[in-house]
Design a protein around this motif. Sequence first.
Motif, short mmCIF file in Angstrom:
data_model
loop_
_atom_site.label_atom_id
_atom_site.label_comp_id
_atom_site.label_asym_id
_atom_site.label_seq_id
_atom_site.Cartn_x
_atom_site.Cartn_y
_atom_site.Cartn_z
N ILE A 102 0.84 -1.21 0.00
CA ILE A 102 0.00 0.00 0.00
C ILE A 102 0.87 1.25 0.00
CG2 ILE A 102 -1.67 1.32 1.34
CD1 ILE A 102 -2.93 -0.98 -0.06
N ILE A 103 1.94 1.24 0.78
CA ILE A 103 2.82 2.42 0.87
C ILE A 103 3.44 2.72 -0.49
CG2 ILE A 103 4.99 3.25 1.86
CD1 ILE A 103 4.21 1.79 4.44
N LEU A 104 3.90 1.68 -1.18
CA LEU A 104 4.50 1.89 -2.50
C LEU A 104 3.46 2.27 -3.53
CD1 LEU A 104 7.09 -1.05 -2.60
CD2 LEU A 104 7.54 1.38 -2.20
N LYS A 105 2.29 1.67 -3.46
CA LYS A 105 1.24 1.93 -4.45
C LYS A 105 0.79 3.39 -4.41
CE LYS A 105 -3.33 0.45 -6.00
NZ LYS A 105 -4.45 -0.53 -5.80
N TYR A 106 0.64 3.94 -3.23
CA TYR A 106 0.13 5.30 -3.08
C TYR A 106 1.23 6.33 -2.76
CZ TYR A 106 -4.54 3.29 -3.13
OH TYR A 106 -5.68 2.63 -3.50
N ASN A 107 2.49 5.89 -2.86
CA ASN A 107 3.62 6.79 -2.64
C ASN A 107 3.47 7.55 -1.31
OD1 ASN A 107 6.05 8.06 -3.16
ND2 ASN A 107 5.14 9.65 -4.47
N LEU A 108 3.28 6.79 -0.25
CA LEU A 108 3.04 7.40 1.06
C LEU A 108 4.31 7.97 1.67
CD1 LEU A 108 0.46 4.91 2.63
CD2 LEU A 108 0.06 7.03 1.37
N HIS A 109 5.49 7.61 1.15
CA HIS A 109 6.71 8.26 1.65
C HIS A 109 6.64 9.76 1.43
CE1 HIS A 109 8.28 4.12 1.44
NE2 HIS A 109 9.24 4.52 2.26
N GLU A 110 6.24 10.13 0.24
CA GLU A 110 6.14 11.56 -0.07
C GLU A 110 4.99 12.20 0.70
OE1 GLU A 110 5.36 14.45 -3.96
OE2 GLU A 110 5.76 12.30 -4.21
N ARG A 111 3.90 11.48 0.83
CA ARG A 111 2.74 12.05 1.52
C ARG A 111 3.03 12.26 3.00
NH1 ARG A 111 -2.10 13.18 0.22
NH2 ARG A 111 -3.81 13.26 1.73
N TYR A 112 3.74 11.33 3.61
CA TYR A 112 4.08 11.46 5.02
C TYR A 112 5.35 12.27 5.24
CZ TYR A 112 0.64 7.72 5.76
OH TYR A 112 -0.51 6.98 5.81
N ASP A 113 6.01 12.64 4.14
CA ASP A 113 7.24 13.44 4.21
C ASP A 113 8.29 12.75 5.07
OD1 ASP A 113 8.95 15.52 3.68
OD2 ASP A 113 8.16 16.83 5.26
N VAL A 114 8.61 11.51 4.71
CA VAL A 114 9.57 10.72 5.49
C VAL A 114 10.75 10.25 4.65
CG1 VAL A 114 7.89 9.92 7.20
CG2 VAL A 114 8.17 8.65 5.06
N GLY A 115 10.98 10.91 3.53
CA GLY A 115 12.14 10.54 2.73
C GLY A 115 11.74 9.79 1.47
N THR A 116 12.62 8.92 1.05
CA THR A 116 12.44 8.20 -0.21
C THR A 116 12.36 6.71 0.03
OG1 THR A 116 14.82 8.13 -0.54
CG2 THR A 116 13.62 9.98 -1.55
N PRO A 117 11.64 5.97 -0.84
CA PRO A 117 11.59 4.51 -0.70
C PRO A 117 12.96 3.88 -0.92
CG PRO A 117 9.82 5.31 -2.12
CD PRO A 117 10.75 6.47 -1.90
N GLY A 118 13.21 2.81 -0.22
CA GLY A 118 14.49 2.11 -0.34
C GLY A 118 15.42 2.37 0.80
N ASN A 119 15.29 3.51 1.45
CA ASN A 119 16.11 3.81 2.63
C ASN A 119 15.49 3.12 3.84
OD1 ASN A 119 16.72 5.60 5.16
ND2 ASN A 119 18.33 6.08 3.68
N GLU A 120 16.31 2.41 4.59
CA GLU A 120 15.78 1.59 5.68
C GLU A 120 15.07 2.42 6.73
OE1 GLU A 120 17.37 -1.73 8.93
OE2 GLU A 120 18.72 -0.89 7.40
N LEU A 121 15.68 3.55 7.14
CA LEU A 121 15.06 4.39 8.15
C LEU A 121 13.80 5.06 7.63
CD1 LEU A 121 18.22 6.05 9.77
CD2 LEU A 121 16.88 4.11 10.61
#
Length: 375
Positions: A102-121
């Motif tokens: 779900i996170i990857l499908k809706y690009n929630l990294h950007e929406r939650y402002d937590v960085g970019t996908p692939g970074n562990e933290l």
Amino acid sequence: MSARTYSLLGLWPIIHRWKRLVLAAVGFAALVSLVVALLLPNIYKSTAIFYPTNAVYPTNTETSDLDRFITEQGNKREISNRPEDLDRLITIGNSQPVAEQIILKYNLHERYDVGTPGNELDDQDALEEFTENLDIVHNERDAIELTFLDEDKKLAARIANDLMGMIDSINQQLTLENRRRVLDLYRTRYTYLNKEYTRTKGALLTARKRFGIYGMDRESRFLAQEIIETQADMYRAESAGDAGRAAALRRSLRALTQADGGSVINLENYVQGADSISTLEARFEDLQLRLVQAQAAFENAELALKGRVSSLYVVQKAIPAARKSQPVRWLIVASSVLITFVLSVIVVTLIELYRRNLGANRRTYTEDPVLTNTL
């Protein structure tokens, strides 16, 4: 000495003396909390409600009685939800693989402002934020409520419905092997009943030919009537002195009563075979009914397996909320004002107590000559 008593009414003079400070603190808290409450984004809640369904396939094939799933019409019975079914669906919904999809499908990294996908933290931060917004519970009506929170009410509804779809898909994959095993049980049951039906049918036909009992309507009544009439005619012929007719009737009576008399239907065979034929007929009718039911059950199960029947019964799909669920702004302001007021009263009370104790100590040193000379 009697202990000093305290009363809440005694705080009023203290509050009155410090009213400016208290009012300033309360006013400042109200202003700050109002600004914070207005800056907080609106959060919308979307909820999907569904049941796990086992109408076609039980999940525990080792302890399942196939007759439980078949009614007299060959249809499936609805099975009440079991705790393990509910727990499995809730576990799937809260699992990390589902959340990551779900996170990857809706690009929630950007929406939650937590960085970019692939970074562990960054992935961990996004997962924690997603988990905080997701709630899957088993309610008091044995249904599962899946709730998702987001600033975008339409996105919250889409994510909730997608989560429900993923739970259904993964649950079907987990139970697919069990479904195939249950289908094999239906096939085995149908094959066994078909063989028994064919064998019993053959045995019934053989017994009917042997004993001359074909199950015709009132067969025994006609046989008894014919025997009685033949015997009566034979007695009349003997009384009339008609030896030829009496001998012919005697042969007919023997054929009707003895197995070796030449008649297909005779009393001796009927008596010997009546019980066997009755048992075989009852067995044949029972197998015929069970075979029809088993065939219908097997065909329905096979069709359901090929058709990928949903493992969920959806009571309510998630829809965009009409009103926000968070924040409750008036509650934020009211609670902030109340807490600030209470803390302010506690602080000024402690200051007053400190001043009283300090003044009392000074008077003690002044009135005591020994302490005064010492000082």
